[in-house]
Design a protein around this motif. Sequence first.
Motif, PDB file in Angstrom:
ATOM      1  N   ARG A  45       0.801  -1.214   0.000  1.00  0.00           N
ATOM      2  CA  ARG A  45       0.000   0.000   0.000  1.00  0.00           C
ATOM      3  C   ARG A  45       0.839   1.273   0.000  1.00  0.00           C
ATOM      4  NH1 ARG A  45      -5.271  -0.445   1.560  1.00  0.00           N
ATOM      5  NH2 ARG A  45      -5.187   1.396   2.895  1.00  0.00           N
ATOM      6  N   VAL A  46       1.992   1.258   0.656  1.00  0.00           N
ATOM      7  CA  VAL A  46       2.819   2.466   0.730  1.00  0.00           C
ATOM      8  C   VAL A  46       3.449   2.764  -0.628  1.00  0.00           C
ATOM      9  CG1 VAL A  46       4.827   3.519   1.818  1.00  0.00           C
ATOM     10  CG2 VAL A  46       3.227   2.190   3.190  1.00  0.00           C
ATOM     11  N   ARG A  98       2.477   1.628  -3.562  1.00  0.00           N
ATOM     12  CA  ARG A  98       1.388   1.953  -4.490  1.00  0.00           C
ATOM     13  C   ARG A  98       0.914   3.386  -4.277  1.00  0.00           C
ATOM     14  NH1 ARG A  98      -3.499  -1.597  -3.294  1.00  0.00           N
ATOM     15  NH2 ARG A  98      -3.873   0.019  -1.718  1.00  0.00           N
ATOM     16  N   GLY A  99       0.750   3.783  -3.032  1.00  0.00           N
ATOM     17  CA  GLY A  99       0.310   5.147  -2.749  1.00  0.00           C
ATOM     18  C   GLY A  99       1.297   6.193  -3.229  1.00  0.00           C
ATOM     19  N   SER A 151      -7.089   7.449   1.758  1.00  0.00           N
ATOM     20  CA  SER A 151      -7.287   6.008   1.581  1.00  0.00           C
ATOM     21  C   SER A 151      -6.050   5.186   1.932  1.00  0.00           C
ATOM     22  CB  SER A 151      -7.682   5.714   0.129  1.00  0.00           C
ATOM     23  OG  SER A 151      -6.641   6.116  -0.762  1.00  0.00           O
ATOM     24  N   THR A 152      -4.923   5.849   2.185  1.00  0.00           N
ATOM     25  CA  THR A 152      -3.681   5.130   2.502  1.00  0.00           C
ATOM     26  C   THR A 152      -3.092   5.703   3.776  1.00  0.00           C
ATOM     27  OG1 THR A 152      -3.329   5.068   0.089  1.00  0.00           O
ATOM     28  CG2 THR A 152      -1.551   4.219   1.479  1.00  0.00           C
ATOM     29  N   GLU A 164      -1.245   4.346   5.892  1.00  0.00           N
ATOM     30  CA  GLU A 164       0.159   3.931   6.060  1.00  0.00           C
ATOM     31  C   GLU A 164       1.104   4.959   5.463  1.00  0.00           C
ATOM     32  OE1 GLU A 164      -2.517   0.343   5.492  1.00  0.00           O
ATOM     33  OE2 GLU A 164      -2.155   2.229   4.451  1.00  0.00           O
ATOM     34  N   LEU A 165       0.700   5.564   4.348  1.00  0.00           N
ATOM     35  CA  LEU A 165       1.536   6.575   3.703  1.00  0.00           C
ATOM     36  C   LEU A 165       1.560   7.855   4.528  1.00  0.00           C
ATOM     37  CD1 LEU A 165       3.224   7.061   1.118  1.00  0.00           C
ATOM     38  CD2 LEU A 165       1.152   7.987   0.063  1.00  0.00           C
TER      39      LEU A 165
END
Length: 421
Positions: free
Chosen positions: A224-225, A227-228, A398-399, A401-402
Motif C-alpha cells: 500500500r505504501v 502503491r500510494g 485512503s492510505t 500507512e503513507l
Amino acid sequence: MSLARALVDVRPLRTSLLFRRLLIGRTVSTLGSFMTMVTVMFQVWDTTRSAVWSGAVGLAQALPTIGIGLFAGSWVDRADRRRVYLLGNAGQAACSLLLAVQGFVGHVPVAVVLALVAVQASFGAVGAPAAGVFVPRLLPKDQVAAGLALNQVTGQAMMLLGPAVAGVVLGGWGIGACYLLDAVSFGVSFASAFGLPAMPPVGEGSRPGLGGVADGLRFLTGHRVVRGALLTDLAATVLAMPASLFPLVNSERFGGNPRTLGLFLSALAVGGVAATAFSGPVTRLARPGPVMLCAAGTWGAALAGFGLTTSAWAGLGLLVVAGAADALAVLSRATIVQTCTPDALLGRVTAAETIVGQAGPQVGNLRAGAVAGWSSGATALVTGGVLCLAAVAAVGTSTPELRRRSGSARAGKPLAPGEPA
C-alpha cells in the motif's frame, strides 16, 4: 538549526568511497545526456523545421523506456546488477559515438538520428533498474534518503548547466562535438561503476518473461505504501503538468515575451535545486510518506496560483515554490521505493517507477493541452492544480500507512488490506 544540518546531508560521501565514485560518474554522464538532449532537438529542428519531427524526439525516448522497462527490471532481478548497468552504459556510449559520427559526416536522414536515439533510450531502460539498487546496497539504511538527495541535487544542477554547455559547444564546434562529449561522459560513468562488487539479487530471483513482470506488478498493487507513492506521483504529473502551457500562458498573460517564457522553466529548476540543496532536515526526518503528500499538494496549489496570477514576478515565485515541492516529492517517492521494496524485486519496482516518471509528464502535458484547447491556459492550470490537490487528498485519506510513515520496517512483505505499515 545550524546551516550544516539544513544543507543536503553529505554523510554518504564520507562513509562510502564507492558511492562517491558513482556520484561523480553519474553527474558527468547526466551532464552529457542533457547536452545530447539539446543537440538532438537542435539537429532535428535545423534539418526539418517541423514541429512534428521535433515532437517525435520525445516519442523516440519515451516509447523504449515504457516498452522495455518492466522486462528489463525482471532481467535485472535475476542477474548481476553491476554487469547489467555496465552493459547499459556501454550501449549508450556506442550510440553517442554513432551520433557523433553522423554529426561530423552530416546529411544523415532524421529517421536515422531518431532510431539511434531510440536505441540509446533502450539501453538506458536496461541500465536504469540496475542503477536503482546501488544506493540501498552501498549505504546504511539511515543514509539512503541522503544518498538519493545527493543524486538529485547533482542531477538538477546538470539540468541547469547541460543546455548552456551544449549551446556553447554547438556554437563553437558543432553537433558532432556535443555527441562525442556525451560518449566520453558515459565512459566516465562506466569507469566509476567498474570497481563495484558483484550485486546479484538478495533472495529468490525473478522468474523469466511475463511471470517475473507479473510478480513485480503484484507487489506494486499489494504494497500500500509503494502503491500510494506512485499514485501520488501520477496525480501530480498527469493532472497538473504545466510545461506545455507555458507558451500559451505567456502569450495570454505576459505579452508573449520570450524572456519571460525562458524564466518559467528556469524558475522550476531553481526551486528544485534549492529544495534539494537544503534537504537535510527532510532526509533526517525519515518520514517520506507525509513529506511526499504535502509536497505533491503544494505543487498543485502553487500551479493553480500561477494560473490565477497576472503578475510576472508573483508567477515566477509560485513556480519556484512548485519546483521545490516537485523536488521533495520526487526525493520522497524514490526513498519510499528503495527502502520499502525487497532487494529481489527492486529492479522491477524501479523500472515501474521510471515508467511512471517518464509517462506521467507526457500524459500530463497532453491533458493540459487538450483542456487549454477548449478553454484557456489559465483554466487548464487552475483546474489541473485543483484536481491534483483533490487526488492527493484522496490517496492520503485512503492510505493511512503513507500518512503515518514510510512503511520500511515491513519492507519485505506486501501489505494486506488494512495492515499497518
